[in-house]
Design a protein around this motif. Sequence first.
Motif, PDB file in Angstrom:
ATOM      1  N   GLU A 142       5.632  -2.856  -7.067  1.00  0.00           N
ATOM      2  CA  GLU A 142       5.076  -2.580  -8.401  1.00  0.00           C
ATOM      3  C   GLU A 142       4.837  -1.093  -8.630  1.00  0.00           C
ATOM      4  OE1 GLU A 142       3.163  -6.697  -7.269  1.00  0.00           O
ATOM      5  OE2 GLU A 142       3.351  -4.753  -6.268  1.00  0.00           O
ATOM      6  N   ASN A 143       5.845  -0.273  -8.386  1.00  0.00           N
ATOM      7  CA  ASN A 143       5.691   1.160  -8.622  1.00  0.00           C
ATOM      8  C   ASN A 143       5.360   1.471 -10.078  1.00  0.00           C
ATOM      9  OD1 ASN A 143       6.103   2.072  -5.993  1.00  0.00           O
ATOM     10  ND2 ASN A 143       8.323   2.091  -6.223  1.00  0.00           N
ATOM     11  N   PHE A 144       5.724   0.557 -10.963  1.00  0.00           N
ATOM     12  CA  PHE A 144       5.449   0.769 -12.386  1.00  0.00           C
ATOM     13  C   PHE A 144       3.947   0.722 -12.681  1.00  0.00           C
ATOM     14  CE2 PHE A 144       6.107  -3.751 -11.682  1.00  0.00           C
ATOM     15  CZ  PHE A 144       5.075  -4.350 -12.389  1.00  0.00           C
ATOM     16  N   LEU A 145       3.145   0.275 -11.701  1.00  0.00           N
ATOM     17  CA  LEU A 145       1.689   0.209 -11.886  1.00  0.00           C
ATOM     18  C   LEU A 145       0.963   1.404 -11.264  1.00  0.00           C
ATOM     19  CD1 LEU A 145       1.064  -3.599 -11.219  1.00  0.00           C
ATOM     20  CD2 LEU A 145       0.825  -2.395 -13.402  1.00  0.00           C
ATOM     21  N   SER A 146       1.713   2.358 -10.763  1.00  0.00           N
ATOM     22  CA  SER A 146       1.072   3.530 -10.160  1.00  0.00           C
ATOM     23  C   SER A 146       0.246   4.246 -11.227  1.00  0.00           C
ATOM     24  CB  SER A 146       2.130   4.484  -9.583  1.00  0.00           C
ATOM     25  OG  SER A 146       2.992   4.947 -10.604  1.00  0.00           O
ATOM     26  N   GLY A 147      -0.947   4.599 -10.867  1.00  0.00           N
ATOM     27  CA  GLY A 147      -1.833   5.286 -11.810  1.00  0.00           C
ATOM     28  C   GLY A 147      -2.789   4.362 -12.539  1.00  0.00           C
ATOM     29  N   ILE A 148      -2.571   3.059 -12.436  1.00  0.00           N
ATOM     30  CA  ILE A 148      -3.426   2.100 -13.143  1.00  0.00           C
ATOM     31  C   ILE A 148      -4.855   2.138 -12.598  1.00  0.00           C
ATOM     32  CG2 ILE A 148      -3.895  -0.373 -13.437  1.00  0.00           C
ATOM     33  CD1 ILE A 148      -1.865   0.693 -15.393  1.00  0.00           C
ATOM     34  N   ALA A 149      -4.988   2.251 -11.276  1.00  0.00           N
ATOM     35  CA  ALA A 149      -6.320   2.274 -10.669  1.00  0.00           C
ATOM     36  C   ALA A 149      -7.136   3.455 -11.171  1.00  0.00           C
ATOM     37  CB  ALA A 149      -6.195   2.320  -9.149  1.00  0.00           C
ATOM     38  N   ALA A 150      -6.486   4.608 -11.312  1.00  0.00           N
ATOM     39  CA  ALA A 150      -7.190   5.795 -11.799  1.00  0.00           C
ATOM     40  C   ALA A 150      -7.542   5.662 -13.275  1.00  0.00           C
ATOM     41  CB  ALA A 150      -6.324   7.035 -11.564  1.00  0.00           C
ATOM     42  N   GLU A 151      -6.654   5.019 -14.026  1.00  0.00           N
ATOM     43  CA  GLU A 151      -6.876   4.872 -15.468  1.00  0.00           C
ATOM     44  C   GLU A 151      -7.960   3.846 -15.779  1.00  0.00           C
ATOM     45  OE1 GLU A 151      -4.203   4.227 -19.532  1.00  0.00           O
ATOM     46  OE2 GLU A 151      -3.249   4.415 -17.566  1.00  0.00           O
ATOM     47  N   TYR A 152      -8.054   2.817 -14.911  1.00  0.00           N
ATOM     48  CA  TYR A 152      -9.056   1.764 -15.107  1.00  0.00           C
ATOM     49  C   TYR A 152      -9.887   1.626 -13.826  1.00  0.00           C
ATOM     50  CZ  TYR A 152      -6.075   0.558 -19.058  1.00  0.00           C
ATOM     51  OH  TYR A 152      -5.345   0.605 -20.222  1.00  0.00           O
ATOM     52  N   PRO A 153     -10.842   2.532 -13.609  1.00  0.00           N
ATOM     53  CA  PRO A 153     -11.614   2.537 -12.357  1.00  0.00           C
ATOM     54  C   PRO A 153     -12.450   1.285 -12.122  1.00  0.00           C
ATOM     55  CG  PRO A 153     -12.576   4.034 -13.990  1.00  0.00           C
ATOM     56  CD  PRO A 153     -11.247   3.612 -14.520  1.00  0.00           C
ATOM     57  N   ASP A 154     -12.770   0.547 -13.182  1.00  0.00           N
ATOM     58  CA  ASP A 154     -13.567  -0.675 -13.023  1.00  0.00           C
ATOM     59  C   ASP A 154     -12.711  -1.913 -12.773  1.00  0.00           C
ATOM     60  OD1 ASP A 154     -15.928   0.731 -13.449  1.00  0.00           O
ATOM     61  OD2 ASP A 154     -15.842   0.452 -15.618  1.00  0.00           O
ATOM     62  N   LEU A 155     -11.405  -1.743 -12.817  1.00  0.00           N
ATOM     63  CA  LEU A 155     -10.500  -2.871 -12.603  1.00  0.00           C
ATOM     64  C   LEU A 155     -10.421  -3.202 -11.118  1.00  0.00           C
ATOM     65  CD1 LEU A 155      -8.335  -4.847 -13.740  1.00  0.00           C
ATOM     66  CD2 LEU A 155      -6.655  -3.013 -13.422  1.00  0.00           C
ATOM     67  N   ARG A 156     -10.681  -4.444 -10.767  1.00  0.00           N
ATOM     68  CA  ARG A 156     -10.598  -4.879  -9.373  1.00  0.00           C
ATOM     69  C   ARG A 156      -9.143  -5.241  -9.071  1.00  0.00           C
ATOM     70  NH1 ARG A 156     -14.678  -7.213  -5.907  1.00  0.00           N
ATOM     71  NH2 ARG A 156     -16.101  -7.104  -7.692  1.00  0.00           N
ATOM     72  N   ILE A 157      -8.544  -4.560  -8.110  1.00  0.00           N
ATOM     73  CA  ILE A 157      -7.138  -4.785  -7.762  1.00  0.00           C
ATOM     74  C   ILE A 157      -7.043  -5.470  -6.406  1.00  0.00           C
ATOM     75  CG2 ILE A 157      -4.896  -3.717  -7.326  1.00  0.00           C
ATOM     76  CD1 ILE A 157      -5.713  -1.455  -9.200  1.00  0.00           C
ATOM     77  N   ILE A 158      -6.337  -6.598  -6.367  1.00  0.00           N
ATOM     78  CA  ILE A 158      -6.127  -7.345  -5.124  1.00  0.00           C
ATOM     79  C   ILE A 158      -4.663  -7.183  -4.716  1.00  0.00           C
ATOM     80  CG2 ILE A 158      -6.153  -9.603  -4.015  1.00  0.00           C
ATOM     81  CD1 ILE A 158      -8.258 -10.461  -6.084  1.00  0.00           C
ATOM     82  N   GLU A 159      -4.434  -6.599  -3.552  1.00  0.00           N
ATOM     83  CA  GLU A 159      -3.075  -6.430  -3.032  1.00  0.00           C
ATOM     84  C   GLU A 159      -2.782  -7.569  -2.070  1.00  0.00           C
ATOM     85  OE1 GLU A 159      -0.419  -3.247  -0.466  1.00  0.00           O
ATOM     86  OE2 GLU A 159      -2.101  -2.505  -1.682  1.00  0.00           O
ATOM     87  N   ALA A 160      -2.016  -8.541  -2.529  1.00  0.00           N
ATOM     88  CA  ALA A 160      -1.798  -9.773  -1.756  1.00  0.00           C
ATOM     89  C   ALA A 160      -1.073  -9.539  -0.437  1.00  0.00           C
ATOM     90  CB  ALA A 160      -1.016 -10.774  -2.602  1.00  0.00           C
ATOM     91  N   GLY A 161      -0.266  -8.505  -0.365  1.00  0.00           N
ATOM     92  CA  GLY A 161       0.530  -8.280   0.843  1.00  0.00           C
ATOM     93  C   GLY A 161      -0.080  -7.329   1.842  1.00  0.00           C
ATOM     94  N   GLU A 162      -1.356  -6.996   1.681  1.00  0.00           N
ATOM     95  CA  GLU A 162      -1.946  -5.966   2.543  1.00  0.00           C
ATOM     96  C   GLU A 162      -2.014  -6.378   4.014  1.00  0.00           C
ATOM     97  OE1 GLU A 162      -5.865  -5.050   1.262  1.00  0.00           O
ATOM     98  OE2 GLU A 162      -6.671  -7.052   1.624  1.00  0.00           O
ATOM     99  N   ASN A 163      -2.020  -7.680   4.306  1.00  0.00           N
ATOM    100  CA  ASN A 163      -2.117  -8.140   5.687  1.00  0.00           C
ATOM    101  C   ASN A 163      -0.787  -8.666   6.229  1.00  0.00           C
ATOM    102  OD1 ASN A 163      -4.961  -7.669   5.889  1.00  0.00           O
ATOM    103  ND2 ASN A 163      -5.296  -9.493   4.639  1.00  0.00           N
ATOM    104  N   VAL A 164       0.294  -8.323   5.550  1.00  0.00           N
ATOM    105  CA  VAL A 164       1.616  -8.810   5.951  1.00  0.00           C
ATOM    106  C   VAL A 164       2.436  -7.664   6.546  1.00  0.00           C
ATOM    107  CG1 VAL A 164       3.747  -9.902   5.166  1.00  0.00           C
ATOM    108  CG2 VAL A 164       1.568 -10.560   4.135  1.00  0.00           C
ATOM    109  N   GLU A 165       3.111  -7.957   7.635  1.00  0.00           N
ATOM    110  CA  GLU A 165       3.974  -6.952   8.260  1.00  0.00           C
ATOM    111  C   GLU A 165       5.252  -6.793   7.439  1.00  0.00           C
ATOM    112  OE1 GLU A 165       6.307  -6.127  12.514  1.00  0.00           O
ATOM    113  OE2 GLU A 165       4.962  -7.833  12.288  1.00  0.00           O
ATOM    114  N   MET A 166       5.514  -5.571   7.019  1.00  0.00           N
ATOM    115  CA  MET A 166       6.654  -5.314   6.144  1.00  0.00           C
ATOM    116  C   MET A 166       7.899  -4.972   6.965  1.00  0.00           C
ATOM    117  SD  MET A 166       6.661  -3.113   2.618  1.00  0.00           S
ATOM    118  CE  MET A 166       6.495  -1.465   3.254  1.00  0.00           C
ATOM    119  N   ILE A 167       9.050  -5.435   6.502  1.00  0.00           N
ATOM    120  CA  ILE A 167      10.332  -5.091   7.112  1.00  0.00           C
ATOM    121  C   ILE A 167      10.838  -3.815   6.451  1.00  0.00           C
ATOM    122  CG2 ILE A 167      12.716  -5.802   7.513  1.00  0.00           C
ATOM    123  CD1 ILE A 167      11.796  -8.701   7.316  1.00  0.00           C
TER     124      ILE A 167
END
Length: 301
Positions: free
Chosen positions: A109-134
């Motif tokens: 989701e590179n198209f969402l880069s900058g969203i966290a900074a623009e909406y600091p109160d938005l809670r973002i859940i990254e579903a793949g954070e605990n998955v080993e990437m190939i």
Amino acid sequence: MNKNHKKYGFVACLLLLITVVSLGATSLFVDHSRKEGKGKDQEKKMRIVTSFYPMYIAALNIVDGCNSVVLENLSEPQTGCLHDYQLTPEDMLLISKADVLIVNGGGIENFLSGIAAEYPDLRIIEAGENVEMIGENAHFWMDTKNYQKQIQTISKGLSFYREADLFEKNAKAYCKKVESLARDYRELEESAGERVLLFHEAYEYVAKEWGLEPAYLLNLDEERQVSAGEIADVLSVVRKDDIKFILAEQRYGEETAETVRKEVEVQPLYLDTCVRGNYEKDAYLMAMEKNLKLLREALQK
């Protein structure tokens, strides 16, 4: 004169009485409105937005039966993957109203880069954070074990909400369905070591889970132009290693797969990458079952 004084005095008293009553009524109205508004705030629904289809289906199962949640998905490209996707005005409106944004992560989701900074109160859940990437490939959901980890991560990310117990219960139930589906096809692991061609990077996760060995990866999408040299390389690998199968996405891989099949004896297996489909709870399960049936029928002939 006295009569006039009495008359004016009566009018003044009447006006004063009207003012007092009006102020009292206004105060009562304001207090009632505040109470009513407070009640509405307490009943406000949590708005969850997902980045794309597989995240939506996972969240749909997790929040099932919760009437205090509004679940919506961002617009999706009509063709291709999300790598070059651009947010639409409708997407931005959804995000601006969201309490939670669920993403896959890993760079998809590179198209969402900058969203966290623009909406600091938005809670973002990254579903793949605990998955080993190939490598740089983040198609985690194409491995059923990884997908279960994503489901659990989303559930934990929503643990702050008052319906957390329901979310956890739903997540466990959904993981059991995914595991049950995969268990029915575990005999596929007996084909471990079978060398295959991959015409989409999503199938690296399929190959890893089921013990298949990628002999060549050609990542195809709607913008990918395959050169004559690449076709020659593919044909060389097939002839050298006696490759029998190509794992491909029909929309983008069929033309190249059929070109290769005309030259050598190799069977294309068109698998669903699960990035689009019906917005139903069992959509992922149905798509993966179809994929696994196709693999079983081909590999165990």
